[in-house]
Design a protein around this motif. Structure first.
Motif, PDB file in Angstrom:
ATOM      1  N   LYS A  49      48.572  38.831  48.954  1.00  0.00           N
ATOM      2  CA  LYS A  49      48.571  40.244  48.594  1.00  0.00           C
ATOM      3  C   LYS A  49      49.913  40.881  48.972  1.00  0.00           C
ATOM      4  CE  LYS A  49      44.270  42.142  48.946  1.00  0.00           C
ATOM      5  NZ  LYS A  49      43.187  42.761  49.739  1.00  0.00           N
ATOM      6  N   ARG A  50      50.425  40.475  50.140  1.00  0.00           N
ATOM      7  CA  ARG A  50      51.703  41.047  50.597  1.00  0.00           C
ATOM      8  C   ARG A  50      52.861  40.691  49.663  1.00  0.00           C
ATOM      9  NH1 ARG A  50      51.894  41.616  56.393  1.00  0.00           N
ATOM     10  NH2 ARG A  50      54.142  41.735  56.235  1.00  0.00           N
ATOM     11  N   THR A  51      52.781  39.535  48.977  1.00  0.00           N
ATOM     12  CA  THR A  51      53.847  39.167  48.038  1.00  0.00           C
ATOM     13  C   THR A  51      53.681  39.903  46.704  1.00  0.00           C
ATOM     14  OG1 THR A  51      52.616  37.310  47.060  1.00  0.00           O
ATOM     15  CG2 THR A  51      53.976  36.809  48.983  1.00  0.00           C
ATOM     16  N   GLY A  52      52.574  40.605  46.549  1.00  0.00           N
ATOM     17  CA  GLY A  52      52.312  41.320  45.298  1.00  0.00           C
ATOM     18  C   GLY A  52      51.642  40.438  44.261  1.00  0.00           C
ATOM     19  N   ALA A  53      51.338  39.193  44.624  1.00  0.00           N
ATOM     20  CA  ALA A  53      50.797  38.240  43.642  1.00  0.00           C
ATOM     21  C   ALA A  53      49.294  38.412  43.414  1.00  0.00           C
ATOM     22  CB  ALA A  53      51.077  36.812  44.094  1.00  0.00           C
ATOM     23  N   TYR A  54      48.582  38.849  44.457  1.00  0.00           N
ATOM     24  CA  TYR A  54      47.130  38.897  44.358  1.00  0.00           C
ATOM     25  C   TYR A  54      46.635  40.326  44.148  1.00  0.00           C
ATOM     26  CZ  TYR A  54      42.227  38.630  45.847  1.00  0.00           C
ATOM     27  OH  TYR A  54      40.872  38.739  45.916  1.00  0.00           O
ATOM     28  N   HIS A  55      45.868  40.509  43.092  1.00  0.00           N
ATOM     29  CA  HIS A  55      45.306  41.824  42.792  1.00  0.00           C
ATOM     30  C   HIS A  55      43.788  41.728  42.825  1.00  0.00           C
ATOM     31  CE1 HIS A  55      49.253  43.140  41.215  1.00  0.00           C
ATOM     32  NE2 HIS A  55      49.352  41.854  40.927  1.00  0.00           N
ATOM     33  N   ALA A  56      43.168  42.661  43.536  1.00  0.00           N
ATOM     34  CA  ALA A  56      41.701  42.627  43.620  1.00  0.00           C
ATOM     35  C   ALA A  56      41.144  44.023  43.378  1.00  0.00           C
ATOM     36  CB  ALA A  56      41.281  42.117  44.982  1.00  0.00           C
ATOM     37  N   ASN A  57      39.826  44.094  43.258  1.00  0.00           N
ATOM     38  CA  ASN A  57      39.123  45.358  43.046  1.00  0.00           C
ATOM     39  C   ASN A  57      39.704  46.163  41.895  1.00  0.00           C
ATOM     40  OD1 ASN A  57      37.594  44.802  45.405  1.00  0.00           O
ATOM     41  ND2 ASN A  57      39.336  45.508  46.621  1.00  0.00           N
ATOM     42  N   ASP A  58      40.016  45.465  40.828  1.00  0.00           N
ATOM     43  CA  ASP A  58      40.595  46.131  39.670  1.00  0.00           C
ATOM     44  C   ASP A  58      39.750  45.738  38.446  1.00  0.00           C
ATOM     45  OD1 ASP A  58      42.337  47.494  38.012  1.00  0.00           O
ATOM     46  OD2 ASP A  58      44.141  46.521  38.799  1.00  0.00           O
ATOM     47  N   HIS A  59      40.126  46.236  37.310  1.00  0.00           N
ATOM     48  CA  HIS A  59      39.456  45.892  36.050  1.00  0.00           C
ATOM     49  C   HIS A  59      40.593  45.460  35.128  1.00  0.00           C
ATOM     50  CE1 HIS A  59      37.012  47.477  32.361  1.00  0.00           C
ATOM     51  NE2 HIS A  59      36.973  46.162  32.462  1.00  0.00           N
ATOM     52  N   ILE A  60      40.761  44.138  35.027  1.00  0.00           N
ATOM     53  CA  ILE A  60      41.996  43.592  34.467  1.00  0.00           C
ATOM     54  C   ILE A  60      41.746  42.861  33.147  1.00  0.00           C
ATOM     55  CG2 ILE A  60      43.812  41.857  34.899  1.00  0.00           C
ATOM     56  CD1 ILE A  60      43.238  42.571  37.984  1.00  0.00           C
ATOM     57  N   LEU A  61      42.631  43.134  32.179  1.00  0.00           N
ATOM     58  CA  LEU A  61      42.595  42.402  30.913  1.00  0.00           C
ATOM     59  C   LEU A  61      43.430  41.130  31.080  1.00  0.00           C
ATOM     60  CD1 LEU A  61      41.986  42.251  27.806  1.00  0.00           C
ATOM     61  CD2 LEU A  61      44.151  43.478  27.471  1.00  0.00           C
ATOM     62  N   LEU A  62      42.818  39.985  30.797  1.00  0.00           N
ATOM     63  CA  LEU A  62      43.520  38.701  30.902  1.00  0.00           C
ATOM     64  C   LEU A  62      44.146  38.339  29.550  1.00  0.00           C
ATOM     65  CD1 LEU A  62      40.846  36.694  32.920  1.00  0.00           C
ATOM     66  CD2 LEU A  62      43.028  37.556  33.775  1.00  0.00           C
ATOM     67  N   PRO A  63      45.187  37.492  29.569  1.00  0.00           N
ATOM     68  CA  PRO A  63      45.801  37.084  28.296  1.00  0.00           C
ATOM     69  C   PRO A  63      44.781  36.485  27.316  1.00  0.00           C
ATOM     70  CG  PRO A  63      47.154  36.387  30.143  1.00  0.00           C
ATOM     71  CD  PRO A  63      45.891  36.942  30.733  1.00  0.00           C
ATOM     72  N   SER A  64      43.701  35.913  27.830  1.00  0.00           N
ATOM     73  CA  SER A  64      42.672  35.314  26.970  1.00  0.00           C
ATOM     74  C   SER A  64      41.803  36.372  26.275  1.00  0.00           C
ATOM     75  CB  SER A  64      41.766  34.439  27.827  1.00  0.00           C
ATOM     76  OG  SER A  64      41.089  35.235  28.776  1.00  0.00           O
ATOM     77  N   GLY A  65      41.940  37.652  26.685  1.00  0.00           N
ATOM     78  CA  GLY A  65      41.106  38.708  26.115  1.00  0.00           C
ATOM     79  C   GLY A  65      39.887  39.011  26.987  1.00  0.00           C
ATOM     80  N   GLN A  66      39.625  38.147  27.976  1.00  0.00           N
ATOM     81  CA  GLN A  66      38.503  38.354  28.893  1.00  0.00           C
ATOM     82  C   GLN A  66      38.878  39.427  29.932  1.00  0.00           C
ATOM     83  OE1 GLN A  66      35.837  36.131  27.633  1.00  0.00           O
ATOM     84  NE2 GLN A  66      35.816  34.892  29.448  1.00  0.00           N
ATOM     85  N   HIS A  67      37.862  39.970  30.593  1.00  0.00           N
ATOM     86  CA  HIS A  67      38.100  40.937  31.664  1.00  0.00           C
ATOM     87  C   HIS A  67      37.730  40.320  33.007  1.00  0.00           C
ATOM     88  CE1 HIS A  67      37.535  44.584  28.731  1.00  0.00           C
ATOM     89  NE2 HIS A  67      38.397  43.680  28.299  1.00  0.00           N
ATOM     90  N   THR A  68      38.380  40.781  34.072  1.00  0.00           N
ATOM     91  CA  THR A  68      38.080  40.271  35.408  1.00  0.00           C
ATOM     92  C   THR A  68      38.401  41.344  36.445  1.00  0.00           C
ATOM     93  OG1 THR A  68      38.492  38.462  36.964  1.00  0.00           O
ATOM     94  CG2 THR A  68      40.375  39.243  35.744  1.00  0.00           C
TER      95      THR A  68
END
Ligand SMILES: [Zn+2]
Length: 228
Positions: free
Chosen positions: A26-45
């Motif tokens: 998380k400190r490197t900015g790489a990990y994102h959590a507790n969000d509603h994210i559109l993935l390149p595949s079109g799926q959400h996570t």
């Protein structure tokens, strides 16, 4: 009560360690959590990891590499092999911290006729021979396809895969019960937009990561003819 808590100290330790590793990512900015994210595949996570940011903090990645090296310290290793150039910095950090002082090589990934392919660059071929002990290092293990290809490549050359060390492993991946050590083992559920529970809650969709890949071009410069 105390007996219940003492029941599984290994699992508890693993959970604490994983939290620490996630915090580092998380400190490197790489990990994102507790969000509603559109993935390149079109799926959400709700969680996402930006691979390219994982190695931006040298001391963090050195520390994580050392944790992987420590796990495999009891086994002699001749070669640390990165599955591709992407995991090379982590591989270097693992090799640097391993008592066997292994060398580092990497595979080259490609696609031929729609099928994934892994090759060992010619320069490295003399380093992986019959009997060579290889530790594989990967940043994210998502489907396990690349790792399986690399394992067959190494075994075809008569070398032996001692184990696999990675930053992140999706828990659903089966690697034929090989010794896999992962700093973080978790799956993030992905949903088709139609059934996404985060959409149902009305949470705004974060399209940043897809936009970043498609729209924004990497900064670049080009040499002019006068410079040739
Ligand atoms: Zn959604």
């Amino acid at each position: 009560m105390a007996a219940v808590e003492r029941k599984d100290p290994a699992a508890m330790d693993a959970e604490i360690r994983e939290k620490i590793h996630l915090e580092i990512l998380k400190r490197t900015g790489a990990y994102h959590a507790n969000d509603h994210i559109l993935l390149p595949s079109g799926q959400h996570t709700s969680e996402y990891i930006e691979k390219t940011l994982v190695t931006t903090e040298p001391s963090f990645i050195e520390g994580l590499g050392a944790v992987i090296a420590k796990h495999f310290a009891q086994w002699p290793i001749d070669v640390v092999m990165s599955t591709g150039p992407g995991a090379l910095i982590l591989s270097h950090c693992v090799a640097r911290a391993h008592p066997s002082r292994p060398v580092v090589v990497y595979g080259a990934k490609g696609v031929t006729g729609g099928r994934r392919r892994v090759t060992l660059p010619v320069e490295f071929q003399r380093l992986i021979r019959p009997g060579t002990k290889v530790l594989l290092v990967e940043d994210l293990v998502s489907s396990g396809t690349t790792l399986k290809l690399i394992i067959s490549l190494i075994e075809q050359l008569g070398a032996h895969v001692v184990g696999i060390g990675c930053l992140w492993r999706r828990t659903s991946v089966d690697l034929d019960s090989r010794a896999v050590f992962s700093l973080v083992s978790r799956d993030f559920p992905t949903y088709p937009p139609e059934t996404c529970p985060l959409c149902k809650k009305g949470l705004p969709l974060n399209e940043e990561f897809v936009r970043r890949r498609q729209g924004r071009r990497p900064s670049s410069v080009q040499e002019t003819s006068a410079e040739r």
